[in-house]
Design an enzyme around this catalytic site. Structure first.
Site, short mmCIF file in Angstrom:
data_model
loop_
_atom_site.label_atom_id
_atom_site.label_comp_id
_atom_site.label_asym_id
_atom_site.label_seq_id
_atom_site.Cartn_x
_atom_site.Cartn_y
_atom_site.Cartn_z
N TYR A 108 -5.46 -2.14 -5.38
CA TYR A 108 -5.39 -1.16 -6.47
C TYR A 108 -6.45 -1.49 -7.52
O TYR A 108 -6.61 -2.64 -7.91
CB TYR A 108 -4.00 -1.19 -7.13
CG TYR A 108 -3.93 -0.29 -8.35
CD1 TYR A 108 -3.55 1.04 -8.22
CD2 TYR A 108 -4.31 -0.76 -9.60
CE1 TYR A 108 -3.53 1.88 -9.32
CE2 TYR A 108 -4.30 0.08 -10.71
CZ TYR A 108 -3.91 1.40 -10.56
OH TYR A 108 -3.91 2.23 -11.64
N GLU A 193 -8.89 5.91 -11.20
CA GLU A 193 -8.03 5.12 -10.33
C GLU A 193 -8.56 5.15 -8.90
O GLU A 193 -8.94 6.21 -8.41
CB GLU A 193 -6.61 5.71 -10.38
CG GLU A 193 -5.52 4.70 -10.12
CD GLU A 193 -4.14 5.32 -10.24
OE1 GLU A 193 -3.31 4.75 -10.96
OE2 GLU A 193 -3.90 6.38 -9.63
#
Ligand code: GDP
Ligand code: MN
Length: 382
Positions: A108, A193
């Protein structure tokens, strides 16, 4: 403003963040060309402004052309319901066909503005594939953060440190994080993101998902980003309102409101609630509204079928009451007004405004003050 994954990936590529090769497809006939260009297998990804597509069936692997066609046929034109879309889901109008990546590990990577720290923060986690909210709840010790001094930018040692914590190659990983920071700052993002960033079986880092949100107030600096806006993803009335610079938010009650000033709009919503009714919208026409903007705002309120009453509550300071009256009267000439209009005006040129409304031949109910207006809301709605 939000953009689709395929658009975010275009921007990623521009800033040197590696992304898979892909083609956007809006019709089943286009799948064949895409597959011929990309080779098999491919991943077919629904393009909607919501995450959680993987679990909801919006991300699928196709090993053959027929499979790719079949998956695309089943996705296009139909609603996809994910935990972020609400119960009705969002209609899928485009899919991204991408060369499938062989995943060795998922990570992530995210960037947001941290309001408490008053600076951008880069966050990484070696536990990729999970939503960051879940991760924060279940394994907060696996999220690593670097606050970034806006004057110094993301420093090389911070890139290396984050790459080290991710467990990826320091040099290529660090370069990728630096590129994401550059994109975030240069394009005035509010969120960026990569979930997941992957390590491929053959050892490359690749952003296989991409999410970017932009600060609306800075969009004027980025016309190419502004152009990426997909009106299909917006509430049609909110989209219409944005064209006229009206500050409009649709709500689910039945009293349409037109107010100047956000504070007065909030107070007006409270008054409506106190009267036992619910506002159908928030609409702050602002101080600089002209008759044209008022007319457009009025039409937008009227095109919401839930509206049973319109409450115009104006304190004429910079926006004069006569300008407001002129706008309302102009709008009334252009469209039918099937619902009662309750008006409470105060301030600059209020006498003139009231007189214009009285002479307009339209059927207005006048509220002398806020509590009188509240009583009349109750009377009208029964
Ligand atoms: P989201 O669910 O909306 O966040 O969509 P993602 O783009 O993140 O895809 C969801 C999941 O599908 C990813 O976490 C991957 O596990 C998987 N996935 C997506 N693309 C590929 C791919 O090219 N190859 C493989 N093997 N899995 C993929
Ligand atoms: Mn994702």
């Amino acid at each position: 403003m939000k953009v689709h994954e395929y658009q975010a990936k275009e921007l990623f590529a521009r800033y040197g963040i590696p992304v898979p090769k892909g083609k956007l497809v809006t019709q089943v006939q286009e799948v064949e060309d895409a597959v011929n260009e990309l080779g098999l297998p491919v991943v077919i990804k629904a393009q909607i402004h919501a995450g959680g597509r993987g679990k909801a069936g919006g991300v699928k692997l196709a090993k053959t052309l027929d499979e790719a066609r079949e998956i695309t046929r089943k996705m296009l034109g139909k609603p996809l319901v994910t935990h972020q879309t609400g119960g009705q889901g969002t209609i899928v109008r485009k899919v991204l066909v991408e060369e499938a990546a062989a995943i060795k590990k998922e990570f992530y990577v995210g960037m947001v503005i941290d309001r408490a720290k008053r600076c951008p923060v880069m966050m990484v986690s070696p536990a990729g594939g999970m939503e960051i909210e879940e991760l924060a709840k279940e394994k907060p010790e696996l999220i690593f953060k670097e606050p970034i001094d806006p004057f110094l930018g993301l420093l090389p040692f911070q890139c290396r440190s984050l790459a080290f914590k991710l467990g990826v190659d320091i040099k290529t990983g660090g370069k990728l994080l630096a590129a994401l920071y550059k994109l975030f700052i240069s394009l005035d993002c509010s969120l960026a993101e990569i979930n997941p960033l992957i390590l491929t079986e053959d050892g490359r880092l690749l952003a296989i998902d991409a999410k970017l949100n932009f600060d609306d107030s800075a969009l004027f600096r980025h016309p190419d980003v502004k152009e990426m806006l997909d009106p299909d993803e917006l509430d049609p009335l909110e989209y219409e309102a944005s064209k006229y610079n009206l500050n409009y938010v649709r709500l689910d009650g039945n009293v349409g409101i037109m107010v100047n000033g956000a504070g007065l709009a909030m107070a007006t919503m409270d008054v409506i609630k106190l009267a036992g009714a619910d506002p159908a919208n928030f609409l702050d026409v602002g101080g600089s509204a002209n008759a044209e903007m008022i007319a457009q705002g009025f039409k937008i309120i009227l095109s919401d079928p839930n509206v049973k009453l319109i409450f115009i509550n104006i304190f004429g300071g910079i926006l004069r009451c006569d300008v407001l009256a002129q706008g309302v009267i102009e709008a009334a000439k252009q469209v039918d007004i099937p619902v009662p209009i309750l008006v409470r005006l105060e301030g600059t040129n209020v006498e003139q405004g009231r007189e214009m409304l009285a002479k307009s031949g339209l059927n207005f109910v006048v509220g002398k003050d806020l509590s009188d207006a509240a009583r009349k809301i109750v009377d009208i709605l029964g």
